[in-house]
Design a protein around this motif. Structure first.
Motif, PDB file in Angstrom:
ATOM      1  N   LEU A 228       0.843  -1.196   0.000  1.00  0.00           N
ATOM      2  CA  LEU A 228       0.000   0.000   0.000  1.00  0.00           C
ATOM      3  C   LEU A 228       0.880   1.247   0.000  1.00  0.00           C
ATOM      4  CD1 LEU A 228      -3.066   0.743   0.194  1.00  0.00           C
ATOM      5  CD2 LEU A 228      -2.691   1.039   2.644  1.00  0.00           C
ATOM      6  N   SER A 229       0.577   2.184  -0.904  1.00  0.00           N
ATOM      7  CA  SER A 229       1.402   3.378  -1.048  1.00  0.00           C
ATOM      8  C   SER A 229       0.548   4.625  -1.198  1.00  0.00           C
ATOM      9  CB  SER A 229       2.312   3.269  -2.273  1.00  0.00           C
ATOM     10  OG  SER A 229       3.180   2.164  -2.171  1.00  0.00           O
ATOM     11  N   ALA A 230       1.070   5.746  -0.690  1.00  0.00           N
ATOM     12  CA  ALA A 230       0.509   7.058  -1.009  1.00  0.00           C
ATOM     13  C   ALA A 230       1.182   7.541  -2.280  1.00  0.00           C
ATOM     14  CB  ALA A 230       0.764   8.030   0.136  1.00  0.00           C
ATOM     15  N   THR A 231       0.419   8.189  -3.175  1.00  0.00           N
ATOM     16  CA  THR A 231       0.948   8.546  -4.486  1.00  0.00           C
ATOM     17  C   THR A 231       0.570   9.974  -4.862  1.00  0.00           C
ATOM     18  OG1 THR A 231      -1.000   7.831  -5.718  1.00  0.00           O
ATOM     19  CG2 THR A 231       0.667   6.153  -5.242  1.00  0.00           C
ATOM     20  N   ALA A 232       1.362  10.538  -5.767  1.00  0.00           N
ATOM     21  CA  ALA A 232       1.037  11.829  -6.375  1.00  0.00           C
ATOM     22  C   ALA A 232       1.652  11.851  -7.766  1.00  0.00           C
ATOM     23  CB  ALA A 232       1.568  12.989  -5.539  1.00  0.00           C
ATOM     24  N   GLN A 233       0.967  12.531  -8.698  1.00  0.00           N
ATOM     25  CA  GLN A 233       1.456  12.565 -10.075  1.00  0.00           C
ATOM     26  C   GLN A 233       0.998  13.845 -10.772  1.00  0.00           C
ATOM     27  OE1 GLN A 233       1.319   8.994 -12.759  1.00  0.00           O
ATOM     28  NE2 GLN A 233      -0.073  10.277 -13.941  1.00  0.00           N
ATOM     29  N   TYR A 234       1.914  14.429 -11.550  1.00  0.00           N
ATOM     30  CA  TYR A 234       1.603  15.591 -12.381  1.00  0.00           C
ATOM     31  C   TYR A 234       1.763  15.178 -13.843  1.00  0.00           C
ATOM     32  CZ  TYR A 234       1.963  20.121 -14.693  1.00  0.00           C
ATOM     33  OH  TYR A 234       1.770  21.178 -15.538  1.00  0.00           O
ATOM     34  N   THR A 235       0.751  15.479 -14.666  1.00  0.00           N
ATOM     35  CA  THR A 235       0.758  15.103 -16.073  1.00  0.00           C
ATOM     36  C   THR A 235       0.497  16.316 -16.955  1.00  0.00           C
ATOM     37  OG1 THR A 235      -0.095  12.899 -15.517  1.00  0.00           O
ATOM     38  CG2 THR A 235      -0.264  13.596 -17.813  1.00  0.00           C
ATOM     39  N   TYR A 236       1.262  16.415 -18.043  1.00  0.00           N
ATOM     40  CA  TYR A 236       1.093  17.470 -19.031  1.00  0.00           C
ATOM     41  C   TYR A 236       0.970  16.823 -20.407  1.00  0.00           C
ATOM     42  CZ  TYR A 236       2.452  21.051 -22.419  1.00  0.00           C
ATOM     43  OH  TYR A 236       2.502  21.884 -23.514  1.00  0.00           O
ATOM     44  N   THR A 237      -0.038  17.219 -21.189  1.00  0.00           N
ATOM     45  CA  THR A 237      -0.199  16.698 -22.546  1.00  0.00           C
ATOM     46  C   THR A 237      -0.423  17.852 -23.517  1.00  0.00           C
ATOM     47  OG1 THR A 237      -2.585  16.374 -22.220  1.00  0.00           O
ATOM     48  CG2 THR A 237      -1.139  14.493 -21.791  1.00  0.00           C
ATOM     49  N   PHE A 238       0.076  17.680 -24.736  1.00  0.00           N
ATOM     50  CA  PHE A 238      -0.060  18.678 -25.789  1.00  0.00           C
ATOM     51  C   PHE A 238      -0.326  17.977 -27.114  1.00  0.00           C
ATOM     52  CE2 PHE A 238       1.933  20.803 -29.414  1.00  0.00           C
ATOM     53  CZ  PHE A 238       1.314  22.046 -29.386  1.00  0.00           C
ATOM     54  N   LEU A 247      -8.763  23.099 -26.535  1.00  0.00           N
ATOM     55  CA  LEU A 247      -7.422  23.584 -26.232  1.00  0.00           C
ATOM     56  C   LEU A 247      -6.376  22.516 -26.550  1.00  0.00           C
ATOM     57  CD1 LEU A 247      -8.062  25.373 -22.799  1.00  0.00           C
ATOM     58  CD2 LEU A 247      -7.993  26.385 -25.097  1.00  0.00           C
ATOM     59  N   GLN A 248      -5.184  22.967 -26.903  1.00  0.00           N
ATOM     60  CA  GLN A 248      -4.106  22.042 -27.243  1.00  0.00           C
ATOM     61  C   GLN A 248      -3.469  21.410 -26.010  1.00  0.00           C
ATOM     62  OE1 GLN A 248      -1.882  25.015 -29.575  1.00  0.00           O
ATOM     63  NE2 GLN A 248      -1.999  23.596 -31.308  1.00  0.00           N
ATOM     64  N   GLU A 249      -3.522  22.067 -24.860  1.00  0.00           N
ATOM     65  CA  GLU A 249      -2.805  21.609 -23.678  1.00  0.00           C
ATOM     66  C   GLU A 249      -3.773  21.187 -22.576  1.00  0.00           C
ATOM     67  OE1 GLU A 249      -0.341  24.877 -22.551  1.00  0.00           O
ATOM     68  OE2 GLU A 249       1.267  24.302 -23.917  1.00  0.00           O
ATOM     69  N   ASP A 250      -3.350  20.177 -21.800  1.00  0.00           N
ATOM     70  CA  ASP A 250      -4.044  19.763 -20.580  1.00  0.00           C
ATOM     71  C   ASP A 250      -3.016  19.523 -19.502  1.00  0.00           C
ATOM     72  OD1 ASP A 250      -6.911  19.673 -20.893  1.00  0.00           O
ATOM     73  OD2 ASP A 250      -6.612  18.092 -22.380  1.00  0.00           O
ATOM     74  N   ARG A 251      -3.347  19.927 -18.278  1.00  0.00           N
ATOM     75  CA  ARG A 251      -2.487  19.675 -17.114  1.00  0.00           C
ATOM     76  C   ARG A 251      -3.350  19.119 -15.996  1.00  0.00           C
ATOM     77  NH1 ARG A 251      -1.262  24.780 -19.010  1.00  0.00           N
ATOM     78  NH2 ARG A 251       0.866  25.095 -19.801  1.00  0.00           N
ATOM     79  N   ILE A 252      -2.813  18.144 -15.261  1.00  0.00           N
ATOM     80  CA  ILE A 252      -3.576  17.577 -14.159  1.00  0.00           C
ATOM     81  C   ILE A 252      -2.622  17.127 -13.056  1.00  0.00           C
ATOM     82  CG2 ILE A 252      -3.634  15.279 -15.227  1.00  0.00           C
ATOM     83  CD1 ILE A 252      -6.402  14.929 -13.904  1.00  0.00           C
ATOM     84  N   LEU A 253      -3.000  17.432 -11.816  1.00  0.00           N
ATOM     85  CA  LEU A 253      -2.272  16.989 -10.631  1.00  0.00           C
ATOM     86  C   LEU A 253      -3.213  16.094  -9.829  1.00  0.00           C
ATOM     87  CD1 LEU A 253       0.150  17.091  -8.657  1.00  0.00           C
ATOM     88  CD2 LEU A 253      -0.929  19.110  -7.628  1.00  0.00           C
ATOM     89  N   THR A 254      -2.809  14.855  -9.604  1.00  0.00           N
ATOM     90  CA  THR A 254      -3.642  13.913  -8.866  1.00  0.00           C
ATOM     91  C   THR A 254      -2.833  13.274  -7.745  1.00  0.00           C
ATOM     92  OG1 THR A 254      -3.091  12.265 -10.540  1.00  0.00           O
ATOM     93  CG2 THR A 254      -5.213  13.349 -10.748  1.00  0.00           C
ATOM     94  N   PHE A 255      -3.545  12.801  -6.713  1.00  0.00           N
ATOM     95  CA  PHE A 255      -2.878  12.147  -5.603  1.00  0.00           C
ATOM     96  C   PHE A 255      -3.862  11.211  -4.927  1.00  0.00           C
ATOM     97  CE2 PHE A 255      -4.451  16.312  -4.470  1.00  0.00           C
ATOM     98  CZ  PHE A 255      -5.210  16.095  -3.320  1.00  0.00           C
ATOM     99  N   GLY A 256      -3.335  10.219  -4.211  1.00  0.00           N
ATOM    100  CA  GLY A 256      -4.215   9.246  -3.571  1.00  0.00           C
ATOM    101  C   GLY A 256      -3.440   8.067  -3.046  1.00  0.00           C
ATOM    102  N   ILE A 257      -4.028   6.855  -3.142  1.00  0.00           N
ATOM    103  CA  ILE A 257      -3.391   5.642  -2.657  1.00  0.00           C
ATOM    104  C   ILE A 257      -3.433   4.589  -3.758  1.00  0.00           C
ATOM    105  CG2 ILE A 257      -3.925   6.077  -0.229  1.00  0.00           C
ATOM    106  CD1 ILE A 257      -6.211   4.066  -0.491  1.00  0.00           C
ATOM    107  N   SER A 258      -2.523   3.612  -3.703  1.00  0.00           N
ATOM    108  CA  SER A 258      -2.487   2.519  -4.663  1.00  0.00           C
ATOM    109  C   SER A 258      -2.059   1.244  -3.953  1.00  0.00           C
ATOM    110  CB  SER A 258      -1.530   2.835  -5.813  1.00  0.00           C
ATOM    111  OG  SER A 258      -0.199   2.878  -5.342  1.00  0.00           O
TER     112      SER A 258
END
Length: 264
Positions: A228-238, A247-258
């Motif tokens: 079991l882990s706590a997680t965080a991730q930042y993603t950028y797409t173009f 829009l051409q760009e998307d950004r997302i910051l997510t966090f949680g458990i896995s």
């Protein structure tokens, strides 16, 4: 209309709490791991009724199987559905599938097939497949870095036939060849309690006009207890070519458990 609803602090706070506990962000499983079977799964759910109606469902399933020793199969699948007061915002599927030949070596070939939908970007379906070669630049117990190159053929079907690039106007389907340069790495830090990972790719379209795609992500897993882990991730797409009003760009910051299961 739904856009006139009051999305106040209590609403965002409730979403934040739900997503922080259940969001299935997780690092990629490693096809070069000698474990016979690896699986990571997660699901998010958020439902709210009243002044604001909200429904969010996220799911993710990743697996790697190397039962045949030389051939290793890897599949990464995630889905997202979001609805706000009866207005559908997302209904997406992303399935990435690979077949590797002897990925425990420093250099190895692979074949891949992707299937995607993206409601927000007006993509009804996107499928591409091809082959490539990977170089494991660093292959250590606590650190890994690899670089890949591939060539794929892609067909994307849109819900619109007007684009920011007029060259494609009047066509709801866009087929083309793409090259791909992919970089990925992970590092275990602080007595392996933290796993830092990152990846990114650039896909130039082999057409008369520029039609490039870029994706970057960086995140970490913090080990909590027995898989079991706590997680965080930042993603950028173009995406260089999009339908009008997208829009051409998307950004997302997510966090949680896995949760991860590994079987040797």
């Amino acid at each position: 209309m739904w856009m006139r609803r009051n999305f106040g602090p209590p609403f965002f706070l409730s979403c934040l709490i739900l997503l922080s506990f259940f969001d299935p962000v997780m690092a990629q499983l490693n096809e070069s791991d000698t474990a016979r079977f690896q699986l990571r799964a997660g699901m998010t759910g958020a439902l709210q009724k009243g002044n604001v109606d909200l429904l969010i469902i996220r799911g993710k399933l990743d697996l790697v199987s190397n039962s045949y020793k030389k051939l290793v199969f890897k599949s990464q699948n995630n889905s997202l559905y979001q609805e706000f007061s009866g207005f559908k915002a997302d209904n997406d599927i992303n399935s990435r599938n690979y077949l590797y030949f002897k990925p425990f070596r420093k250099y190895y070939p692979f074949a891949m097939v992707y299937f995607q939908t993206n409601y927000r970007r007006e993509i009804k379906s996107r499928i591409f497949g091809g082959a490539g070669y990977t170089w494991q630049v660093i292959q250590l117990p606590k650190s890994n870095l690899k670089l890949s190159g591939s060539l794929v053929y892609e067909t994307t079907s849109f819900r619109n036939d007007l684009y920011n690039e007029s060259y494609y106007n009047g066509r709801s389907d866009i087929p083309l060849w793409r090259g791909t340069i992919y970089l990925a790495g992970w590092h275990k830090l602080l007595d392996q309690k933290i796993r830092l990972y990152y990846s990114g790719y650039w896909q130039p379209g082999l057409e008369e006009v520029p039609n490039n795609r870029t994706s970057l992500e960086i995140g970490f897993d913090l080990s909590v207890w027995k898989g079991l882990s706590a997680t965080a991730q930042y993603t950028y797409t173009f995406e260089e070519v999009v339908t009008t009003k997208v829009l051409q760009e998307d950004r997302i910051l997510t966090f949680g458990i896995s949760y991860q299961l590994k079987k040797n």
